[in-house]
Design an enzyme around this catalytic site. Structure first.
Site, PDB file in Angstrom:
ATOM      1  N   TYR A 121       0.833  -1.219  -0.078  1.00 39.88           N
ATOM      2  CA  TYR A 121       0.103   0.018   0.023  1.00 39.88           C
ATOM      3  C   TYR A 121       0.903   1.230  -0.036  1.00 39.88           C
ATOM      4  O   TYR A 121       0.304   2.237  -0.203  1.00 39.88           O
ATOM      5  CB  TYR A 121      -0.900   0.003   1.112  1.00 39.88           C
ATOM      6  CG  TYR A 121      -2.191  -1.131   0.816  1.00 39.88           C
ATOM      7  CD1 TYR A 121      -3.132  -1.062   0.252  1.00 39.88           C
ATOM      8  CD2 TYR A 121      -1.799  -2.298   1.415  1.00 39.88           C
ATOM      9  CE1 TYR A 121      -3.977  -1.687  -0.030  1.00 39.88           C
ATOM     10  CE2 TYR A 121      -2.964  -3.330   1.286  1.00 39.88           C
ATOM     11  CZ  TYR A 121      -3.833  -3.167   0.406  1.00 39.88           C
ATOM     12  OH  TYR A 121      -4.846  -4.110   0.336  1.00 39.88           O
ATOM     13  N   PHE A 412     -11.249  -3.564  11.089  1.00 42.20           N
ATOM     14  CA  PHE A 412     -12.173  -3.373  10.046  1.00 42.20           C
ATOM     15  C   PHE A 412     -11.937  -4.019   8.736  1.00 42.20           C
ATOM     16  O   PHE A 412     -12.666  -3.789   7.980  1.00 42.20           O
ATOM     17  CB  PHE A 412     -12.546  -2.053  10.029  1.00 42.20           C
ATOM     18  CG  PHE A 412     -11.541  -1.089   9.546  1.00 42.20           C
ATOM     19  CD1 PHE A 412     -11.286  -0.841   8.152  1.00 42.20           C
ATOM     20  CD2 PHE A 412     -10.701  -0.411  10.423  1.00 42.20           C
ATOM     21  CE1 PHE A 412     -10.303  -0.054   7.708  1.00 42.20           C
ATOM     22  CE2 PHE A 412      -9.775   0.378  10.100  1.00 42.20           C
ATOM     23  CZ  PHE A 412      -9.426   0.877   8.674  1.00 42.20           C
TER      24      PHE A 412
END
Length: 412
Positions: A121, A412
């Site tokens: 990322y 999450f």
């Protein structure tokens, strides 16, 4: 022929099946149902090879605390995966491109994620913004030292985790603005901390919850959620306590809860996998070495709109610098930005400028420093931030820091 489009409700199961295949895992029916209920279809993307879903990415509409106490709209990037048969074909890049464009159009200046593979990322502008502390305590070797509850103010009470959920959530919500990186839980998200499928317990018993209350008026001062694994070594009890969460509004409640967790009968080890780096537990115990602390990377932060993001937080010290920002993936951020603040009690200004740059860095480094847990001076030591005006690095590094370590309370 590959096509990228938004997800329709009737496609969710096949889409999520592909995600599980990409991760090589299968979740419990209870957890899968929760994620389905929480999925925001208008923020969910898929790449299809004909009728077959081969890639996915979604986002949750979070609000996250930043230095100074503001709780900002933030895209929680999630459910990102590509089938192994379709890697190296630009699927992930296309998903990230489309998603960041959508986030920008929505006016959200921040995006965050937890990374299964952190190396992926950085090229999309995400920097490591928070760490978590993992401790594993041989409980017989430590004790809680202070502060003592000499007047018996605090009462501990075991309760049903679901029955006490509303009270615990109110206390959690009060803590959110106090620590950067904490997420305000939207309706439905309160189920995540008490989700307890038997198939996921890994030898542990059911979830337990203990409340710390003010004996005088019954008000809630703190709570802890934990499970216990019933283990024996020959004839000796050696059970493990897994601490899911400790939330406390004052030092006395915190000490009482940790004293309880470190004094449970028949237990040998207390494991807490996610604490803030500055958690007071390190100073509450008699022997901090017995915590066996370990750093684990947690939240990765991306500034989607540099000006808005930098204006929206407070700064620990006066700062007046021009930042030369590079952002290859979101070029609207590239350029020079004049950041000015007179200190933590005042707001900040951040506008494009043609003035000479004082510091040069990429949006990835800005993301890493944004929540106050990573020093710009440390990034400069790795060659990732360049000082162009003498003294600018120290000035900016002091300003971007914060007196409370950032922390992500749950995944999450």
């Amino acid at each position: 022929m590959l096509s990228l489009r938004s997800l329709a409700a009737e496609e969710w199961d096949a889409w999520y099946d592909a995600l599980e295949t990409a991760f090589g895992s299968v979740e419990s029916a209870e957890r899968r149902a929760m994620w389905r209920a929480l999925t925001e279809l208008d923020r969910s993307l898929g790449v299809w090879d004909g009728e077959l879903p081969v890639g996915s990415a979604s986002a949750f509409s979070f609000r996250m605390a930043v230095p100074g106490g503001a709780v900002l709209p933030t895209a929680g990037v999630t459910m990102v995966g590509v089938l192994p048969t379709h890697r190296r074909r630009g699927v992930l890049k296309a998903l990230m491109r489309h998603q960041l464009d959508e986030i920008h159009e929505r006016g959200e200046s921040l995006a965050v994620l937890t990374a299964s593979e952190p190396a992926i990322y950085g090229r999309y502008g995400y920097g490591l913004g928070t760490w978590r502390l993992r401790v594993q305590i041989a409980r017989a070797r430590v004790r809680v030292l202070s502060p003592d509850d000499e007047d018996g103010r605090i009462r501990l009470r075991l309760v049903d985790p679901a029955g006490a959920l509303a009270d615990c959530e109110r206390l959690y919500a009060q803590q959110v603005p106090l620590r950067p990186g904490m997420l305000a839980r939207r309706p439905g998200w309160e189920r995540l901390p008490v989700l307890d499928p038997p198939s996921e317990r890994n030898g542990h018993g059911p979830l337990q919850c203990v409340l710390a209350e003010d004996r005088a008026d019954g008000s809630l001062l703190g709570y802890a959620r934990y499970t216990m694994a019933d283990r024996w070594q020959e004839a000796n009890a050696a059970s493990e306590v897994l601490v899911r969460e400790v939330t406390a509004a004052d030092p006395g409640a915190r000490a009482a809860l940790w004293g309880f967790l470190l004094d449970l009968d028949l237990t040998e080890t207390v494991l807490a996998p996610s604490l803030p780096l500055d958690d007071p537990l390190q100073h509450l115990v008699s022997d901090p070495r017995r915590l066996q602390p370990k750093l684990v990377d947690a939240l990765y932060v991306r500034l989607v709109e540099v000006g808005d993001a930098l204006r929206s937080r407070r700064y620990a010290a006066p700062v007046d610098v021009v930042l030369e920002v590079t952002d290859e993936f979101c070029p609207w951020n590239s350029g020079r930005w004049h950041l000015h603040s007179t200190g933590p009690d005042k707001g900040a200004a951040c506008e494009p400028t043609e003035a000479p740059a004082d510091l040069a860095l990429s949006v990835r480094e800005l993301g890493a420093a944004y929540l106050g847990g990573t020093e710009l001076s440390s990034l400069a030591g790795a060659g990732l931030v360049r000082e162009l005006r003498p003294g600018a690095l120290a000035e900016a590094s002091r300003a971007f820091g914060w007196d409370v370590a950032p922390w992500l309370p749950h995944g999450f």
